[in-house]
Design an enzyme around this catalytic site. Structure first.
Site, mmCIF file in Angstrom:
data_model
loop_
_atom_site.group_PDB
_atom_site.id
_atom_site.type_symbol
_atom_site.label_atom_id
_atom_site.label_comp_id
_atom_site.label_asym_id
_atom_site.label_seq_id
_atom_site.Cartn_x
_atom_site.Cartn_y
_atom_site.Cartn_z
ATOM 1 N N LYS A 53 -11.608 -4.129 0.864
ATOM 2 C CA LYS A 53 -10.287 -4.094 1.486
ATOM 3 C C LYS A 53 -9.507 -2.971 0.809
ATOM 4 C CE LYS A 53 -6.413 -5.926 3.437
ATOM 5 N NZ LYS A 53 -5.944 -7.265 3.027
ATOM 6 N N SER A 55 -6.198 0.221 1.514
ATOM 7 C CA SER A 55 -5.028 0.579 2.316
ATOM 8 C C SER A 55 -5.456 1.471 3.482
ATOM 9 C CB SER A 55 -4.019 1.350 1.463
ATOM 10 O OG SER A 55 -3.548 0.583 0.391
ATOM 11 N N THR A 108 -0.559 2.221 1.903
ATOM 12 C CA THR A 108 0.193 2.393 3.140
ATOM 13 C C THR A 108 1.688 2.320 2.857
ATOM 14 O OG1 THR A 108 -1.624 1.393 4.377
ATOM 15 C CG2 THR A 108 0.519 1.508 5.473
ATOM 16 N N ALA A 109 2.067 1.452 1.931
ATOM 17 C CA ALA A 109 3.480 1.340 1.575
ATOM 18 C C ALA A 109 4.029 2.683 1.094
ATOM 19 C CB ALA A 109 3.652 0.275 0.486
ATOM 20 N N HIS A 152 3.582 -7.465 0.095
ATOM 21 C CA HIS A 152 3.051 -8.827 0.065
ATOM 22 C C HIS A 152 4.139 -9.862 -0.185
ATOM 23 C CE1 HIS A 152 -0.761 -7.040 0.584
ATOM 24 N NE2 HIS A 152 -0.992 -6.718 -0.679
#
Length: 277
Positions: A53, A55, A108-109, A152
């Site tokens: 997993k 980004s 991504t943030a 999150h």
């Protein structure tokens, strides 16, 4: 098969069935629980588990070696990262030349933050400091940094630190593009049978939806001291229709994010068609 994903409730909820050998025909998993900052780095360096997993923002560095699995990830609406400060301000200009903490330079943030700041922070921010996301809010509270970019479960707990929301980057993105926000992606090495992995991930998602309480003990075991209510809110927010299948709109959102980033020179250039094969 080796896999790495975060201990966050959405990931443990999604992968519970596969991890616990409840998916017929799926291989046993050897799980590494790792912050997404680590998996972004591992994948880019060509090491770590063959399924991870990461980004969506990290895809440009790995897409030649890894395929995007069109399910199991985190992409949705109303779930974007937040820019937090210890002051009661909503003026983006207040970030000019300031110190901002982010969870990863390939998250991504952070990519959303860079795209937003380019339009709204005159002269740009000052120093960018990378730190684990669970340390960001205390650092902002203690004024060791001027602002923090959080993800999150911090969406639900930042008020506990006396912090204020300067900007919800998810709201900005959705207003600007009319598309959902691509956050976390599941990838598999191109040497593997990607269709089979996609099938197993999708079955694990479907099992989780059909049996939402079965995974509770496993989720809470890894929930980093979150309450059950917060963990469930986390799942409700990040596990949605795009987790079951990206679909046309999900892929359009990924294309929009990475296409803009390529245009701004924020990520390496690559053929967006690679995301679909």
């Amino acid at each position: 098969m080796n896999i790495a994903f975060s201990p966050c409730p959405n990931d443990t909820f999604v992968f519970h069935a596969w991890v616990h050998n409840l998916i017929k025909g799926a291989p046993a998993l050897d799980v590494t629980y790792a912050d997404i900052n680590l998996t972004n780095q591992w994948a880019a360096e060509g090491r770590g588990p063959e399924v991870q997993k990461i980004s969506y923002a990290a895809l440009p560095w790995v897409v030649k070696d890894f395929s995007l699995i069109p399910c199991g990830g985190a992409l949705g609406r109303g779930c974007g990262p937040l820019v937090l400060t210890a002051d009661q301000t909503i003026d983006p200009a207040s970030l000019s030349g300031k110190r901002v903490a982010v969870p990863s330079e390939r998250s991504t943030a952070y990519l959303l933050f860079r795209l937003w700041a380019a339009k709204h922070v005159p002269g740009g921010v000052g120093e960018i400091i990378v730190m684990p996301f669970h340390k960001i809010m205390p650092a902002v509270r203690d004024r060791k940094i001027d602002a923090g970019l959080v993800i999150h479960e911090a969406r639900f707990t930042y008020q506990n630190y006396g912090l204020s929301q300067l900007k919800d980057l998810g709201v900005w993105w959705e207003e600007d593009t009319k598309l959902p926000i691509p956050l976390g992606a599941i990838i598999a090495h191109r040497s593997l049978d990607v269709e089979e992995i996609t099938k197993w991930v999708r079955h694990s998602v479907e099992y989780a939806w059909a049996n939402p309480k079965v995974s509770r003990e496993y989720v809470m075991q890894h929930a980093q001291e979150l309450s059950l209510d917060v963990a469930q809110s986390h799942i409700d927010l990040y596990v949605n229709q795009y987790t079951g299948d990206l679909g046309t709109e999900g892929f359009a959102a990924v294309d929009a994010l990475l296409g803009r980033a390529i245009k701004e020179g924020l990520v390496p250039e690559f053929d967006l068609k690679l995301l679909r094969r």
